[in-house]
Design a protein around this motif. Structure first.
Motif, PDB file in Angstrom:
ATOM      1  N   CYS A   1       0.822  -1.214   0.000  1.00 19.01           N
ATOM      2  CA  CYS A   1       0.000   0.000   0.000  1.00 19.01           C
ATOM      3  C   CYS A   1       0.855   1.263   0.000  1.00 19.01           C
ATOM      4  O   CYS A   1       0.565   2.213  -0.735  1.00 19.01           O
ATOM      5  CB  CYS A   1      -0.932   0.007   1.210  1.00 19.01           C
ATOM      6  SG  CYS A   1      -2.253  -1.221   1.116  1.00 19.01           S
TER       7      CYS A   1
ATOM      8  N   THR B   1      -6.173  12.746  -0.085  1.00 18.02           N
ATOM      9  CA  THR B   1      -6.428  11.677  -1.064  1.00 18.02           C
ATOM     10  C   THR B   1      -5.704  10.397  -0.658  1.00 18.02           C
ATOM     11  O   THR B   1      -6.286   9.308  -0.695  1.00 18.02           O
ATOM     12  CB  THR B   1      -5.979  12.121  -2.475  1.00 18.02           C
ATOM     13  OG1 THR B   1      -6.721  13.282  -2.836  1.00 18.02           O
ATOM     14  CG2 THR B   1      -6.201  11.019  -3.494  1.00 18.02           C
TER      15      THR B   1
ATOM     16  N   LYS C   1      -4.758   9.566   2.344  1.00 20.10           N
ATOM     17  CA  LYS C   1      -5.411   9.084   3.561  1.00 20.10           C
ATOM     18  C   LYS C   1      -6.647   8.249   3.215  1.00 20.10           C
ATOM     19  O   LYS C   1      -6.824   7.147   3.725  1.00 20.10           O
ATOM     20  CB  LYS C   1      -5.805  10.266   4.448  1.00 20.10           C
ATOM     21  CG  LYS C   1      -6.570   9.883   5.705  1.00 20.10           C
ATOM     22  CD  LYS C   1      -6.951  11.149   6.483  1.00 20.10           C
ATOM     23  CE  LYS C   1      -7.843  10.823   7.647  1.00 20.10           C
ATOM     24  NZ  LYS C   1      -9.261  10.858   7.296  1.00 20.10           N
ATOM     25  N   ASP C   2      -7.478   8.769   2.335  1.00 27.63           N
ATOM     26  CA  ASP C   2      -8.692   8.054   1.929  1.00 27.63           C
ATOM     27  C   ASP C   2      -8.361   6.713   1.276  1.00 27.63           C
ATOM     28  O   ASP C   2      -9.004   5.699   1.554  1.00 27.63           O
ATOM     29  CB  ASP C   2      -9.522   8.904   0.972  1.00 27.63           C
ATOM     30  CG  ASP C   2     -10.137  10.124   1.645  1.00 27.63           C
ATOM     31  OD1 ASP C   2     -10.201  10.164   2.902  1.00 27.63           O
ATOM     32  OD2 ASP C   2     -10.547  11.048   0.908  1.00 27.63           O
ATOM     33  N   LYS C   3      -7.362   6.697   0.416  1.00 28.65           N
ATOM     34  CA  LYS C   3      -6.974   5.459  -0.272  1.00 28.65           C
ATOM     35  C   LYS C   3      -6.403   4.432   0.706  1.00 28.65           C
ATOM     36  O   LYS C   3      -6.706   3.246   0.601  1.00 28.65           O
ATOM     37  CB  LYS C   3      -5.975   5.753  -1.387  1.00 28.65           C
ATOM     38  CG  LYS C   3      -6.598   6.464  -2.569  1.00 28.65           C
ATOM     39  CD  LYS C   3      -5.576   6.746  -3.644  1.00 28.65           C
ATOM     40  CE  LYS C   3      -6.207   7.459  -4.826  1.00 28.65           C
ATOM     41  NZ  LYS C   3      -5.216   7.735  -5.891  1.00 28.65           N
TER      42      LYS C   3
ATOM     43  N   GLN D   1      -7.051   4.258   3.936  1.00 31.57           N
ATOM     44  CA  GLN D   1      -8.165   3.784   4.753  1.00 31.57           C
ATOM     45  C   GLN D   1      -9.013   2.781   3.985  1.00 31.57           C
ATOM     46  O   GLN D   1      -9.460   1.779   4.546  1.00 31.57           O
ATOM     47  CB  GLN D   1      -9.026   4.964   5.225  1.00 31.57           C
ATOM     48  CG  GLN D   1      -8.369   5.753   6.330  1.00 31.57           C
ATOM     49  CD  GLN D   1      -9.186   6.958   6.766  1.00 31.57           C
ATOM     50  OE1 GLN D   1      -9.895   7.569   5.971  1.00 31.57           O
ATOM     51  NE2 GLN D   1      -9.075   7.304   8.041  1.00 31.57           N
ATOM     52  N   SER D   2      -9.232   3.037   2.695  1.00 30.69           N
ATOM     53  CA  SER D   2      -9.988   2.087   1.871  1.00 30.69           C
ATOM     54  C   SER D   2      -9.274   0.746   1.759  1.00 30.69           C
ATOM     55  O   SER D   2      -9.923  -0.283   1.572  1.00 30.69           O
ATOM     56  CB  SER D   2     -10.204   2.665   0.471  1.00 30.69           C
ATOM     57  OG  SER D   2     -11.063   3.776   0.529  1.00 30.69           O
ATOM     58  N   ALA D   3      -7.955   0.764   1.896  1.00 32.55           N
ATOM     59  CA  ALA D   3      -7.169  -0.464   1.850  1.00 32.55           C
ATOM     60  C   ALA D   3      -7.129  -1.154   3.214  1.00 32.55           C
ATOM     61  O   ALA D   3      -6.489  -2.185   3.378  1.00 32.55           O
ATOM     62  CB  ALA D   3      -5.744  -0.147   1.369  1.00 32.55           C
ATOM     63  N   GLY D   4      -7.792  -0.555   4.204  1.00 30.57           N
ATOM     64  CA  GLY D   4      -7.867  -1.173   5.525  1.00 30.57           C
ATOM     65  C   GLY D   4      -6.811  -0.740   6.509  1.00 30.57           C
ATOM     66  O   GLY D   4      -6.699  -1.305   7.604  1.00 30.57           O
TER      67      GLY D   4
ATOM     68  N   SER E   1      -4.897   1.993   9.120  1.00 39.18           N
ATOM     69  CA  SER E   1      -5.278   3.033  10.065  1.00 39.18           C
ATOM     70  C   SER E   1      -4.342   4.225   9.901  1.00 39.18           C
ATOM     71  O   SER E   1      -3.153   4.130  10.180  1.00 39.18           O
ATOM     72  CB  SER E   1      -5.185   2.467  11.492  1.00 39.18           C
ATOM     73  OG  SER E   1      -5.472   3.460  12.436  1.00 39.18           O
TER      74      SER E   1
END
Length: 93
Positions: free
Chosen positions: A39, A76, A78-80, A82-85, A87
């Motif tokens: 990630c 952006t 941060k959102d990606k 978080q979407s990958a699981g 923290s």
């Protein structure tokens, strides 16, 4: 000699001020080292060695600053992440 040091210091300050937001990755008990490294390489554009070092710092220290930048870039990422699981939090530098 002092002029060179002063210019380097001013340059570093300018660089920090131009990147006012920090992205922190936090430790969890769910994601593997490989997933975190993948990630960081894909989303934050880290080289493998840098991503590996960040993953280990997170594991042993609880969190690690993984990226600095402007609001849009860090938000952006941060959102990606978080979407990958993962923290993550975004802080003002």
């Amino acid at each position: 000699m002092a002029t060179i040091t002063k210019k380097k210091t001013e340059s570093k300050v300018d660089e920090i001020l131009s990147k006012p937001f920090r992205l922190d990755l936090h430790n969890d008990d769910f994601n593997s080292f490989d997933w975190v490294i993948t990630c960081l390489m894909k989303i934050c554009e880290h080289e493998q060695e840098q991503a590996n070092q960040c993953a280990h710092l997170v594991h042993f220290r609880g969190k690690c600053d993984v990226k600095y930048g402007d609001y849009e870039t860090i938000s952006t990422m941060k959102d990606k992440l978080q979407s990958a699981g993962l923290s993550v939090t975004m802080e003002v530098n």
